[in-house]
Design a protein around this motif. Structure first.
Motif, PDB file in Angstrom:
ATOM      1  N   SER A   3     -71.251  40.618  46.969  1.00 27.14           N
ATOM      2  CA  SER A   3     -70.218  41.227  46.121  1.00 27.14           C
ATOM      3  C   SER A   3     -70.713  42.755  46.123  1.00 27.14           C
ATOM      4  O   SER A   3     -69.692  43.626  45.885  1.00 27.14           O
ATOM      5  CB  SER A   3     -69.936  40.543  44.869  1.00 27.14           C
ATOM      6  OG  SER A   3     -70.962  40.571  44.163  1.00 27.14           O
ATOM      7  N   ILE A   4     -71.866  43.300  45.914  1.00 26.48           N
ATOM      8  CA  ILE A   4     -72.201  44.530  45.725  1.00 26.48           C
ATOM      9  C   ILE A   4     -71.879  45.388  46.801  1.00 26.48           C
ATOM     10  O   ILE A   4     -71.849  46.544  46.671  1.00 26.48           O
ATOM     11  CB  ILE A   4     -73.784  44.794  44.998  1.00 26.48           C
ATOM     12  CG1 ILE A   4     -73.908  46.171  44.680  1.00 26.48           C
ATOM     13  CG2 ILE A   4     -74.682  44.302  46.240  1.00 26.48           C
ATOM     14  CD1 ILE A   4     -75.175  46.388  43.964  1.00 26.48           C
ATOM     15  N   VAL A   5     -72.095  44.785  47.788  1.00 24.30           N
ATOM     16  CA  VAL A   5     -71.552  45.210  49.461  1.00 24.30           C
ATOM     17  C   VAL A   5     -70.179  45.214  49.469  1.00 24.30           C
ATOM     18  O   VAL A   5     -69.589  46.235  50.078  1.00 24.30           O
ATOM     19  CB  VAL A   5     -72.408  44.888  50.389  1.00 24.30           C
ATOM     20  CG1 VAL A   5     -72.211  45.449  51.656  1.00 24.30           C
ATOM     21  CG2 VAL A   5     -73.892  44.897  49.965  1.00 24.30           C
ATOM     22  N   LYS A   6     -69.547  44.067  49.290  1.00 17.29           N
ATOM     23  CA  LYS A   6     -68.299  43.761  49.819  1.00 17.29           C
ATOM     24  C   LYS A   6     -67.166  44.812  49.054  1.00 17.29           C
ATOM     25  O   LYS A   6     -66.044  45.183  49.644  1.00 17.29           O
ATOM     26  CB  LYS A   6     -68.045  42.323  49.521  1.00 17.29           C
ATOM     27  CG  LYS A   6     -66.459  41.807  49.927  1.00 17.29           C
ATOM     28  CD  LYS A   6     -66.451  40.557  49.924  1.00 17.29           C
ATOM     29  CE  LYS A   6     -66.425  39.742  48.680  1.00 17.29           C
ATOM     30  NZ  LYS A   6     -66.151  38.431  48.589  1.00 17.29           N
ATOM     31  N   TRP A   7     -67.239  44.791  47.501  1.00 16.37           N
ATOM     32  CA  TRP A   7     -66.117  45.424  46.818  1.00 16.37           C
ATOM     33  C   TRP A   7     -65.966  46.815  47.146  1.00 16.37           C
ATOM     34  O   TRP A   7     -64.802  47.339  47.290  1.00 16.37           O
ATOM     35  CB  TRP A   7     -66.076  44.979  45.429  1.00 16.37           C
ATOM     36  CG  TRP A   7     -65.647  43.422  45.209  1.00 16.37           C
ATOM     37  CD1 TRP A   7     -66.589  42.458  44.893  1.00 16.37           C
ATOM     38  CD2 TRP A   7     -64.356  43.126  45.304  1.00 16.37           C
ATOM     39  NE1 TRP A   7     -65.799  41.445  44.661  1.00 16.37           N
ATOM     40  CE2 TRP A   7     -64.226  41.571  45.311  1.00 16.37           C
ATOM     41  CE3 TRP A   7     -63.042  43.683  45.816  1.00 16.37           C
ATOM     42  CZ2 TRP A   7     -63.246  40.630  45.247  1.00 16.37           C
ATOM     43  CZ3 TRP A   7     -61.947  42.687  45.854  1.00 16.37           C
ATOM     44  CH2 TRP A   7     -62.116  41.458  45.754  1.00 16.37           C
ATOM     45  N   PRO A   8     -67.133  47.445  47.231  1.00 11.19           N
ATOM     46  CA  PRO A   8     -67.044  48.932  47.284  1.00 11.19           C
ATOM     47  C   PRO A   8     -66.629  49.204  48.715  1.00 11.19           C
ATOM     48  O   PRO A   8     -65.661  49.890  49.143  1.00 11.19           O
ATOM     49  CB  PRO A   8     -68.536  49.604  47.572  1.00 11.19           C
ATOM     50  CG  PRO A   8     -69.155  48.500  46.351  1.00 11.19           C
ATOM     51  CD  PRO A   8     -68.483  47.247  46.770  1.00 11.19           C
ATOM     52  N   PHE A   9     -66.627  48.259  49.715  1.00 12.84           N
ATOM     53  CA  PHE A   9     -66.339  48.393  51.276  1.00 12.84           C
ATOM     54  C   PHE A   9     -64.769  48.461  51.023  1.00 12.84           C
ATOM     55  O   PHE A   9     -64.165  49.044  51.920  1.00 12.84           O
ATOM     56  CB  PHE A   9     -67.089  47.413  52.085  1.00 12.84           C
ATOM     57  CG  PHE A   9     -66.668  47.685  53.563  1.00 12.84           C
ATOM     58  CD1 PHE A   9     -66.995  48.717  54.194  1.00 12.84           C
ATOM     59  CD2 PHE A   9     -65.684  46.928  54.134  1.00 12.84           C
ATOM     60  CE1 PHE A   9     -66.628  48.829  55.637  1.00 12.84           C
ATOM     61  CE2 PHE A   9     -65.551  46.960  55.388  1.00 12.84           C
ATOM     62  CZ  PHE A   9     -65.728  48.096  56.147  1.00 12.84           C
ATOM     63  N   ILE A  10     -64.391  47.234  50.536  1.00 15.25           N
ATOM     64  CA  ILE A  10     -62.955  46.824  50.471  1.00 15.25           C
ATOM     65  C   ILE A  10     -62.091  48.083  49.768  1.00 15.25           C
ATOM     66  O   ILE A  10     -61.067  48.539  50.325  1.00 15.25           O
ATOM     67  CB  ILE A  10     -62.323  45.442  49.605  1.00 15.25           C
ATOM     68  CG1 ILE A  10     -63.054  44.452  50.610  1.00 15.25           C
ATOM     69  CG2 ILE A  10     -61.096  45.444  49.500  1.00 15.25           C
ATOM     70  CD1 ILE A  10     -63.406  43.120  49.850  1.00 15.25           C
ATOM     71  N   CYS A  11     -62.643  48.413  48.557  1.00 14.13           N
ATOM     72  CA  CYS A  11     -62.062  49.748  47.855  1.00 14.13           C
ATOM     73  C   CYS A  11     -62.070  50.855  48.707  1.00 14.13           C
ATOM     74  O   CYS A  11     -61.163  51.664  48.725  1.00 14.13           O
ATOM     75  CB  CYS A  11     -62.648  49.774  46.407  1.00 14.13           C
ATOM     76  SG  CYS A  11     -62.411  48.557  45.389  1.00 14.13           S
ATOM     77  N   GLY A  12     -63.399  51.146  49.412  1.00 13.86           N
ATOM     78  CA  GLY A  12     -63.479  52.254  50.211  1.00 13.86           C
ATOM     79  C   GLY A  12     -62.265  52.267  51.342  1.00 13.86           C
ATOM     80  O   GLY A  12     -61.718  53.637  51.721  1.00 13.86           O
ATOM     81  N   SER A  13     -62.438  51.194  51.874  1.00 11.21           N
ATOM     82  CA  SER A  13     -61.278  51.142  53.089  1.00 11.21           C
ATOM     83  C   SER A  13     -60.014  51.385  52.457  1.00 11.21           C
ATOM     84  O   SER A  13     -59.202  51.976  53.398  1.00 11.21           O
ATOM     85  CB  SER A  13     -61.331  49.615  53.663  1.00 11.21           C
ATOM     86  OG  SER A  13     -62.590  49.367  53.996  1.00 11.21           O
ATOM     87  N   ILE A  14     -59.574  50.866  51.457  1.00  7.13           N
ATOM     88  CA  ILE A  14     -58.035  51.078  51.158  1.00  7.13           C
ATOM     89  C   ILE A  14     -57.927  52.781  50.566  1.00  7.13           C
ATOM     90  O   ILE A  14     -56.998  53.196  51.221  1.00  7.13           O
ATOM     91  CB  ILE A  14     -57.958  50.334  49.794  1.00  7.13           C
ATOM     92  CG1 ILE A  14     -57.811  48.705  50.116  1.00  7.13           C
ATOM     93  CG2 ILE A  14     -56.446  50.691  49.071  1.00  7.13           C
ATOM     94  CD1 ILE A  14     -57.878  47.671  49.240  1.00  7.13           C
TER      95      ILE A  14
END
Length: 98
Positions: A3-14
């Motif tokens: 999750s430390i990797v997943k959520w910044p990636f999702i928010c960053g993509s958006i």
């Protein structure tokens, strides 16, 4: 993926995808307002036009900033993924030298 990797990636993509769209939309709407003021009267003061143009420029800067923040979050996520993927990289060096 942690999750430390997943959520910044999702928010960053958006942010990376929606930021420039937001900036472009604000620019287009601001310029439409400028051209409507020009169409409505023959003589328009520069103050009235410059306020709408400044709104266009501000939304453009906000959109570009959102894109940069999104790219930074995605880069952070990539680096965090590469670091957490192999928690002990020393054994790879030991295996390669043996």
């Amino acid at each position: 993926m942690k999750s430390i990797v997943k959520w910044p990636f999702i928010c960053g993509s958006i942010l990376f995808l929606s930021g420039p769209v937001f900036g472009l939309l604000g620019t287009v709407l601001g310029m439409i307002r400028v051209f409507e003021k020009l169409k409505s009267s023959a003589v328009v003061g520069t103050g009235a036009l410059s306020s709408d143009i400044s709104v266009s420029l501000v939304t453009t800067v906000i959109g570009i900033g959102m894109g940069f923040i999104g790219a930074a979050l995605m880069l952070f996520s990539l680096i965090a993924f590469l670091i957490t993927r192999n928690p002990d990289p020393s054994h790879r060096i030991m295996d390669a030298t043996a």
